[in-house]
Write a protein that holds these residues in place. Structure first.
Motif, PDB file in Angstrom:
ATOM      1  N   MET A  20       0.853  -1.180   0.000  1.00  0.00           N
ATOM      2  CA  MET A  20       0.000   0.000   0.000  1.00  0.00           C
ATOM      3  C   MET A  20       0.892   1.234   0.000  1.00  0.00           C
ATOM      4  SD  MET A  20      -2.330   1.631   3.031  1.00  0.00           S
ATOM      5  CE  MET A  20      -3.388   0.220   3.312  1.00  0.00           C
ATOM      6  N   THR A  21       0.598   2.194  -0.872  1.00  0.00           N
ATOM      7  CA  THR A  21       1.352   3.439  -0.901  1.00  0.00           C
ATOM      8  C   THR A  21       0.382   4.615  -0.964  1.00  0.00           C
ATOM      9  OG1 THR A  21       1.516   3.786  -3.310  1.00  0.00           O
ATOM     10  CG2 THR A  21       3.093   2.237  -2.301  1.00  0.00           C
ATOM     11  N   SER A  22       0.922   5.798  -0.809  1.00  0.00           N
ATOM     12  CA  SER A  22       0.117   6.985  -1.069  1.00  0.00           C
ATOM     13  C   SER A  22      -0.131   7.087  -2.570  1.00  0.00           C
ATOM     14  CB  SER A  22       0.843   8.236  -0.560  1.00  0.00           C
ATOM     15  OG  SER A  22       2.142   8.312  -1.122  1.00  0.00           O
ATOM     16  N   ILE A  23      -1.098   7.914  -2.975  1.00  0.00           N
ATOM     17  CA  ILE A  23      -1.412   8.080  -4.388  1.00  0.00           C
ATOM     18  C   ILE A  23      -0.193   8.649  -5.127  1.00  0.00           C
ATOM     19  CG2 ILE A  23      -2.783   9.406  -6.047  1.00  0.00           C
ATOM     20  CD1 ILE A  23      -4.391   7.189  -4.850  1.00  0.00           C
ATOM     21  N   PRO A  24       0.306   7.961  -6.156  1.00  0.00           N
ATOM     22  CA  PRO A  24       1.479   8.456  -6.909  1.00  0.00           C
ATOM     23  C   PRO A  24       1.034   9.480  -7.956  1.00  0.00           C
ATOM     24  CG  PRO A  24       0.825   6.318  -7.755  1.00  0.00           C
ATOM     25  CD  PRO A  24      -0.115   6.628  -6.614  1.00  0.00           C
ATOM     26  N   HIS A  25       0.799  10.700  -7.510  1.00  0.00           N
ATOM     27  CA  HIS A  25       0.195  11.735  -8.361  1.00  0.00           C
ATOM     28  C   HIS A  25       1.017  12.001  -9.628  1.00  0.00           C
ATOM     29  CE1 HIS A  25      -2.329  15.098  -9.354  1.00  0.00           C
ATOM     30  NE2 HIS A  25      -1.343  15.971  -9.250  1.00  0.00           N
ATOM     31  N   LYS A  26       2.314  12.143  -9.471  1.00  0.00           N
ATOM     32  CA  LYS A  26       3.179  12.403 -10.628  1.00  0.00           C
ATOM     33  C   LYS A  26       3.077  11.273 -11.649  1.00  0.00           C
ATOM     34  CE  LYS A  26       8.094  12.913 -11.809  1.00  0.00           C
ATOM     35  NZ  LYS A  26       9.478  12.958 -11.246  1.00  0.00           N
ATOM     36  N   PHE A  27       3.057  10.049 -11.180  1.00  0.00           N
ATOM     37  CA  PHE A  27       2.956   8.879 -12.053  1.00  0.00           C
ATOM     38  C   PHE A  27       1.632   8.859 -12.811  1.00  0.00           C
ATOM     39  CE2 PHE A  27       1.554   4.475 -12.659  1.00  0.00           C
ATOM     40  CZ  PHE A  27       2.608   3.960 -13.400  1.00  0.00           C
ATOM     41  N   TYR A 186       7.058   6.765 -10.079  1.00  0.00           N
ATOM     42  CA  TYR A 186       6.180   6.342  -8.983  1.00  0.00           C
ATOM     43  C   TYR A 186       6.771   6.833  -7.666  1.00  0.00           C
ATOM     44  CZ  TYR A 186       2.703   3.446  -6.616  1.00  0.00           C
ATOM     45  OH  TYR A 186       1.626   3.005  -5.869  1.00  0.00           O
ATOM     46  N   GLU A 187       6.143   7.853  -7.092  1.00  0.00           N
ATOM     47  CA  GLU A 187       6.640   8.445  -5.857  1.00  0.00           C
ATOM     48  C   GLU A 187       5.538   8.474  -4.812  1.00  0.00           C
ATOM     49  OE1 GLU A 187       7.910  12.333  -6.945  1.00  0.00           O
ATOM     50  OE2 GLU A 187       9.672  11.642  -8.078  1.00  0.00           O
ATOM     51  N   GLY A 188       5.894   8.197  -3.563  1.00  0.00           N
ATOM     52  CA  GLY A 188       4.939   8.240  -2.467  1.00  0.00           C
ATOM     53  C   GLY A 188       5.656   8.531  -1.174  1.00  0.00           C
ATOM     54  N   HIS A 189       4.897   9.007  -0.183  1.00  0.00           N
ATOM     55  CA  HIS A 189       5.525   9.365   1.096  1.00  0.00           C
ATOM     56  C   HIS A 189       5.449   8.243   2.120  1.00  0.00           C
ATOM     57  CE1 HIS A 189       1.271  10.345   1.834  1.00  0.00           C
ATOM     58  NE2 HIS A 189       1.521  10.184   3.107  1.00  0.00           N
ATOM     59  N   PHE A 190       4.761   7.129   1.796  1.00  0.00           N
ATOM     60  CA  PHE A 190       4.782   5.982   2.698  1.00  0.00           C
ATOM     61  C   PHE A 190       4.510   4.715   1.910  1.00  0.00           C
ATOM     62  CE2 PHE A 190       0.184   6.321   2.536  1.00  0.00           C
ATOM     63  CZ  PHE A 190      -0.260   5.014   2.729  1.00  0.00           C
ATOM     64  N   ALA A 191       4.874   3.585   2.500  1.00  0.00           N
ATOM     65  CA  ALA A 191       4.582   2.274   1.918  1.00  0.00           C
ATOM     66  C   ALA A 191       4.407   1.269   3.055  1.00  0.00           C
ATOM     67  CB  ALA A 191       5.696   1.823   0.982  1.00  0.00           C
TER      68      ALA A 191
END
Length: 287
Positions: A20-27, A186-191
């Motif tokens: 589970m990650t945060s929404i990868p907005h840039k991706f 694919y970038e996120g602030h948590f996983a």
């Protein structure tokens, strides 16, 4: 990430694993907005998720049409669908025999986005995020009951805050199977990761974890805890969804003192876990 083996007789058949990650907005801007011509609103004002469907043309059309109709009835709009790229060659025979088609819907609030290809309103102050999240919750529930698991339909997640990639996989297969997860965009602030060990239920794609709001489903006793919790903790109000549940003395009397103490302790742990998940989901807005 590996947990006590968690594989079948064929090592390629995992008991279930995911992240589970945060929404990868840039991706998503690069891989949905640019490919479809629809502009995504700011992060938090659209929802995305991984949904399982039966890989049958007729069933797929019926399922997606039903999903969009339910969304429309709730004041939501499905901008479009993205097929998730995967590598099925690494699956074992059991996982491959039930491998679903995995699609990502991009859902917005109709009153904010409008009927075009660009959002009408993007101001965070006027956007009704609570209403959006309530309608997403109802959409998840109605779609699950209407389309049904008998059509292989399952929502891994559908949220404006996080997204879950999972399957009947071994831990080492997760990042090999889902191409999205190894993209440089694919970038996120948590996983949060989880590897399932099947004990009393057979492995399946939908039983894999993480779940939609937690990385673990806990122990079977948690069901009893959740049933007893309103009685153990007095008045519990669920006003966010327009409902109120109040514990009563009669419910308390049905539980032994020992059971209540155990339930209270474990319920506190559940609350802490829920608070941690909410904190992780909102960190991006403050970082």
């Amino acid at each position: 990430m590996t947990h006590r083996g968690a594989v079948g007789s064929d090592a390629r058949d995992g008991d279930g694993a995911g992240v589970m990650t945060s929404i990868p907005h840039k991706f998503f801007i690069k891989n949905f907005a640019r490919e479809t011509g629809y502009d995504l609103p700011p992060q938090g004002q659209y929802a995305a998720g991984n949904l399982f469907f039966k890989p049958d043309t007729e069933t797929l059309k019926e399922s997606t049409d039903s999903f969009e109709e339910i969304a429309d009835s709730l004041g939501l709009r499905v901008l479009g669908w993205r097929e998730v790229p995967r590598d099925s060659s690494l699956l074992g025979p059991a996982a491959l025999s039930r491998e679903p088609l995995i699609l990502q819907p991009f859902v917005v609030l109709k009153s904010a986005y409008g009927s075009g290809k660009t959002p009408d309103l993007t101001d965070a102050e006027t956007f009704d995020e609570k209403q959006f999240e309530r309608q997403l919750y109802v959409l998840r529930k109605r779609a699950t009951h209407t389309i049904g698991l008998h059509n292989w339909f399952y929502l891994c997640s559908l949220s404006n805050k996080n997204i879950v990639y999972k399957g009947q996989l071994a831990p080492v297969q997760v990042y090999q199977y889902y191409h999205d997860l190894v993209s440089v965009d694919y970038e996120g602030h948590f996983a949060l990761v989880h590897s399932r060990f099947s004990t009393n239920t057979f492995p399946s794609w939908d039983r894999a974890q993480p779940l939609r709001w937690a990385a673990h489903n806990g122990k079977p006793a948690d069901i009893q805890i959740l049933r007893e919790s309103p009685a153990d903790h007095g008045q519990a109000k669920l006003t966010h969804y327009g409902a109120t549940r109040i514990g009563c003395e009669q419910e308390k009397a049905s539980c032994s003192q020992t059971s209540s103490r155990r339930s209270s302790t474990n319920y506190t742990r559940l609350l802490k876990m829920a608070d941690l998940t909410r904190l992780l989901s909102t960190t991006s807005s403050s970082s």
